[in-house]
Design a protein around this motif. Sequence first.
Motif, mmCIF file in Angstrom:
data_model
loop_
_atom_site.group_PDB
_atom_site.id
_atom_site.type_symbol
_atom_site.label_atom_id
_atom_site.label_comp_id
_atom_site.label_asym_id
_atom_site.label_seq_id
_atom_site.Cartn_x
_atom_site.Cartn_y
_atom_site.Cartn_z
ATOM 1 N N THR A 58 0.822 -1.208 0.000
ATOM 2 C CA THR A 58 0.000 0.000 0.000
ATOM 3 C C THR A 58 0.858 1.261 0.000
ATOM 4 O O THR A 58 1.914 1.312 0.629
ATOM 5 C CB THR A 58 -0.945 0.014 1.205
ATOM 6 N N ILE A 59 0.368 2.284 -0.700
ATOM 7 C CA ILE A 59 1.154 3.483 -0.973
ATOM 8 C C ILE A 59 0.297 4.726 -0.778
ATOM 9 O O ILE A 59 -0.871 4.759 -1.163
ATOM 10 C CB ILE A 59 1.679 3.458 -2.429
ATOM 11 N N VAL A 60 0.898 5.759 -0.195
ATOM 12 C CA VAL A 60 0.308 7.095 -0.162
ATOM 13 C C VAL A 60 1.167 8.005 -1.028
ATOM 14 O O VAL A 60 2.408 7.990 -0.922
ATOM 15 C CB VAL A 60 0.226 7.648 1.278
ATOM 16 N N LEU A 61 0.535 8.784 -1.897
ATOM 17 C CA LEU A 61 1.229 9.716 -2.781
ATOM 18 C C LEU A 61 1.006 11.145 -2.307
ATOM 19 O O LEU A 61 -0.129 11.542 -2.037
ATOM 20 C CB LEU A 61 0.701 9.589 -4.215
ATOM 21 N N ALA A 62 2.082 11.923 -2.227
ATOM 22 C CA ALA A 62 1.964 13.327 -1.830
ATOM 23 C C ALA A 62 2.687 14.202 -2.842
ATOM 24 O O ALA A 62 3.912 14.116 -2.997
ATOM 25 C CB ALA A 62 2.537 13.542 -0.434
ATOM 26 N N ASP A 63 1.929 15.013 -3.543
ATOM 27 C CA ASP A 63 2.475 15.951 -4.532
ATOM 28 C C ASP A 63 1.439 17.038 -4.727
ATOM 29 O O ASP A 63 0.238 16.753 -4.750
ATOM 30 C CB ASP A 63 2.766 15.228 -5.854
ATOM 31 N N GLU A 120 -3.959 9.964 -1.224
ATOM 32 C CA GLU A 120 -3.221 11.031 -1.884
ATOM 33 C C GLU A 120 -3.269 12.277 -1.011
ATOM 34 O O GLU A 120 -4.185 12.455 -0.200
ATOM 35 C CB GLU A 120 -3.811 11.347 -3.265
ATOM 36 N N ALA A 121 -2.268 13.141 -1.193
ATOM 37 C CA ALA A 121 -2.219 14.396 -0.447
ATOM 38 C C ALA A 121 -1.557 15.453 -1.315
ATOM 39 O O ALA A 121 -0.681 15.145 -2.122
ATOM 40 C CB ALA A 121 -1.450 14.216 0.856
ATOM 41 N N ALA A 122 -1.979 16.709 -1.133
ATOM 42 C CA ALA A 122 -1.439 17.807 -1.925
ATOM 43 C C ALA A 122 -0.421 18.639 -1.159
ATOM 44 O O ALA A 122 0.138 19.591 -1.698
ATOM 45 C CB ALA A 122 -2.572 18.713 -2.418
ATOM 46 N N ASP A 123 -0.169 18.276 0.113
ATOM 47 C CA ASP A 123 0.862 18.976 0.882
ATOM 48 C C ASP A 123 1.372 18.039 1.970
ATOM 49 O O ASP A 123 0.792 16.978 2.231
ATOM 50 C CB ASP A 123 0.326 20.277 1.477
ATOM 51 N N VAL A 130 1.102 13.514 6.137
ATOM 52 C CA VAL A 130 1.305 12.909 7.461
ATOM 53 C C VAL A 130 -0.028 12.409 8.009
ATOM 54 O O VAL A 130 -0.110 11.302 8.567
ATOM 55 C CB VAL A 130 1.942 13.928 8.431
ATOM 56 N N GLU A 131 -1.091 13.194 7.833
ATOM 57 C CA GLU A 131 -2.411 12.767 8.290
ATOM 58 C C GLU A 131 -2.843 11.490 7.583
ATOM 59 O O GLU A 131 -3.418 10.579 8.207
ATOM 60 C CB GLU A 131 -3.434 13.880 8.040
ATOM 61 N N ALA A 132 -2.576 11.405 6.279
ATOM 62 C CA ALA A 132 -2.944 10.213 5.517
ATOM 63 C C ALA A 132 -2.171 8.994 6.002
ATOM 64 O O ALA A 132 -2.718 7.890 6.092
ATOM 65 C CB ALA A 132 -2.698 10.445 4.030
ATOM 66 N N VAL A 133 -0.889 9.184 6.315
ATOM 67 C CA VAL A 133 -0.068 8.077 6.820
ATOM 68 C C VAL A 133 -0.615 7.575 8.156
ATOM 69 O O VAL A 133 -0.729 6.369 8.385
ATOM 70 C CB VAL A 133 1.405 8.518 6.961
#
Length: 239
Positions: free
Chosen positions: A7-12, A36-39, A44-47
């Motif tokens: 599993t992966i979270v992407l942040a860009d 996904e996260a834009a900042d 960190v919240e998503a993680v």
Amino acid sequence: MAADDLTIVLADDQDLVRAGFRVILESEPGFRVVGEAADGAAAVEAVVALRPDVVCLDVQMPGVDGLEAARRVGALPEPPAVLVLTTFDDDGALFAALEAGASGFLLKNASPERLIDAVRTVAAGDALLAPDVTRRVISRATAGHGPGCPTSGSTGAPSGGEPVTAGVDPVAAAGLTEREAEVLRLLARGLSNAEIARELFVGEATVKTHVSNVLQKTGVRDRIQAVVWAFERGVASAS
């Protein structure tokens, strides 16, 4: 989603970039982008909420950037592996990412295959540094300006452990076995655990045990600093 999916979270901060990375990563069987996260703050919240195996962080994001996000993620209990992505082949960003606890550093112009391999590598607990990047890390660290090394004018042992003493075998001084020293030299060549296992005809679990012993005995925090330790003391060479 299968229980054993990676599993992966992407942040860009760029929607198109995230979308492109998602398509690439989810084309690989067993890979799932779960958030996904834009900042950096949202990353960190998503993680925290999703507990992914890997988080991919862009360096330049509004508010909390990728480097600060990497530090915050690294401070979490049982943090995921951190892969830092950037458009700039910049030593400052590279060393800052390593200091922040990133397991890998990859340029965004890398091939899709390289991105997939990078995520798989850091998820397996290996550090991801291309050979040319490894040489830069070693060059800077042995000059006293790299991760974990004293800055100019400071004193103490380089990159962890005891100070270098002329005439003393560093392998023996650290208490490394012959096989642990061999694993350390292979680490210095940039080999992953899987590659070391093939080279030595042993299982990956055995290699992980040897690597863990090397880190403990040399007094360094990670594989990258272990490589620097080896070069500083002549256990490995650049040839």
